[in-house]
Scaffold this motif. Structure first.
Motif, PDB file in Angstrom:
ATOM      1  N   LYS A 117     -26.650  53.359 -59.287  1.00  0.00           N
ATOM      2  CA  LYS A 117     -26.299  54.763 -59.479  1.00  0.00           C
ATOM      3  C   LYS A 117     -26.718  55.231 -60.877  1.00  0.00           C
ATOM      4  N   ILE A 118     -26.544  54.374 -61.875  1.00  0.00           N
ATOM      5  CA  ILE A 118     -26.959  54.721 -63.236  1.00  0.00           C
ATOM      6  C   ILE A 118     -28.470  54.908 -63.295  1.00  0.00           C
ATOM      7  N   GLU A 119     -29.217  53.990 -62.645  1.00  0.00           N
ATOM      8  CA  GLU A 119     -30.674  54.110 -62.618  1.00  0.00           C
ATOM      9  C   GLU A 119     -31.102  55.412 -61.949  1.00  0.00           C
ATOM     10  N   LEU A 120     -30.458  55.757 -60.841  1.00  0.00           N
ATOM     11  CA  LEU A 120     -30.768  57.005 -60.137  1.00  0.00           C
ATOM     12  C   LEU A 120     -30.469  58.204 -61.039  1.00  0.00           C
ATOM     13  N   LEU A 125     -32.307  62.599 -64.569  1.00  0.00           N
ATOM     14  CA  LEU A 125     -32.344  63.240 -65.882  1.00  0.00           C
ATOM     15  C   LEU A 125     -33.773  63.331 -66.402  1.00  0.00           C
ATOM     16  N   LYS A 126     -34.538  62.262 -66.228  1.00  0.00           N
ATOM     17  CA  LYS A 126     -35.933  62.259 -66.660  1.00  0.00           C
ATOM     18  C   LYS A 126     -36.714  63.341 -65.918  1.00  0.00           C
ATOM     19  N   MET A 131     -39.264  68.642 -65.773  1.00  0.00           N
ATOM     20  CA  MET A 131     -39.322  69.970 -65.175  1.00  0.00           C
ATOM     21  C   MET A 131     -39.068  71.051 -66.227  1.00  0.00           C
ATOM     22  N   MET A 132     -38.117  70.798 -67.122  1.00  0.00           N
ATOM     23  CA  MET A 132     -37.829  71.764 -68.196  1.00  0.00           C
ATOM     24  C   MET A 132     -39.049  71.920 -69.100  1.00  0.00           C
ATOM     25  N   ALA A 133     -39.721  70.806 -69.423  1.00  0.00           N
ATOM     26  CA  ALA A 133     -40.910  70.856 -70.262  1.00  0.00           C
ATOM     27  C   ALA A 133     -42.001  71.670 -69.577  1.00  0.00           C
ATOM     28  N   ARG A 134     -42.172  71.461 -68.260  1.00  0.00           N
ATOM     29  CA  ARG A 134     -43.174  72.236 -67.519  1.00  0.00           C
ATOM     30  C   ARG A 134     -42.837  73.719 -67.518  1.00  0.00           C
ATOM     31  N   LEU A 135     -41.566  74.025 -67.331  1.00  0.00           N
ATOM     32  CA  LEU A 135     -41.133  75.433 -67.329  1.00  0.00           C
ATOM     33  C   LEU A 135     -41.350  76.078 -68.694  1.00  0.00           C
TER      34      LEU A 135
END
Length: 141
Positions: A117-120, A125-126, A131-135
């Motif tokens: 679950k932590i890995e997911l 988050l990554k 996505m935020m960087a692309r936006l």
């Protein structure tokens, strides 16, 4: 009088049951299934009585369960089996049916699920950061 063998298994409901038992949100399942998926699409899928074989296989792979779990699990039948097998009056007689010395360490299983679950969560988050960087790039910041 209804025949239990002719009763249709609700595959979507089974997907929901197992997803919830594993503590996986609809959004996380959608993320794991790919770009075409969303929380709303998972919600709609979970309402379907029958799910296409290839999609069921993808979901089984993500949830690390056999496809048959979704095709054959009948909650009503499971409850009947449990209630008919273990009643208060004869629990001692049937106690030998239960495995009080499991061959696996339940704590290890819980820790493994927690790590997954932590890995997911970290992957999500990554993806959000990317996505935020692309936006930001698109709007010219």
């Amino acid at each position: 009088m209804s025949d239990s063998s002719s009763k249709q298994i609700h595959q979507g409901r089974n997907v929901k049951r197992f997803r919830e038992m594993l503590g996986i949100k609809q959004e996380a399942l959608a993320y794991e299934l790919g770009e075409d998926w969303s929380q709303k699409k998972i919600s709609t899928l979970e309402q379907k009585e029958e799910i296409e074989e290839n999609l069921l296989a993808q979901i089984a792979d993500v949830l690390k369960l056999p496809v048959d779990a979704f095709k054959n699990f009948d909650e009503e039948q499971a409850v009947n089996i449990i209630s008919n097998t273990f009643t208060c009056s004869d629990f001692k007689d049937n106690a030998s049916v239960m495995n009080f010395n499991p061959t696996f360490d339940p704590v290890d299983k819980i820790l493994k699920l927690h790590e997954e679950k932590i890995e997911l969560y970290e992957r999500m988050l990554k993806e959000k950061d990317e996505m935020m960087a692309r936006l930001e790039k698109l709007i010219g910041k």
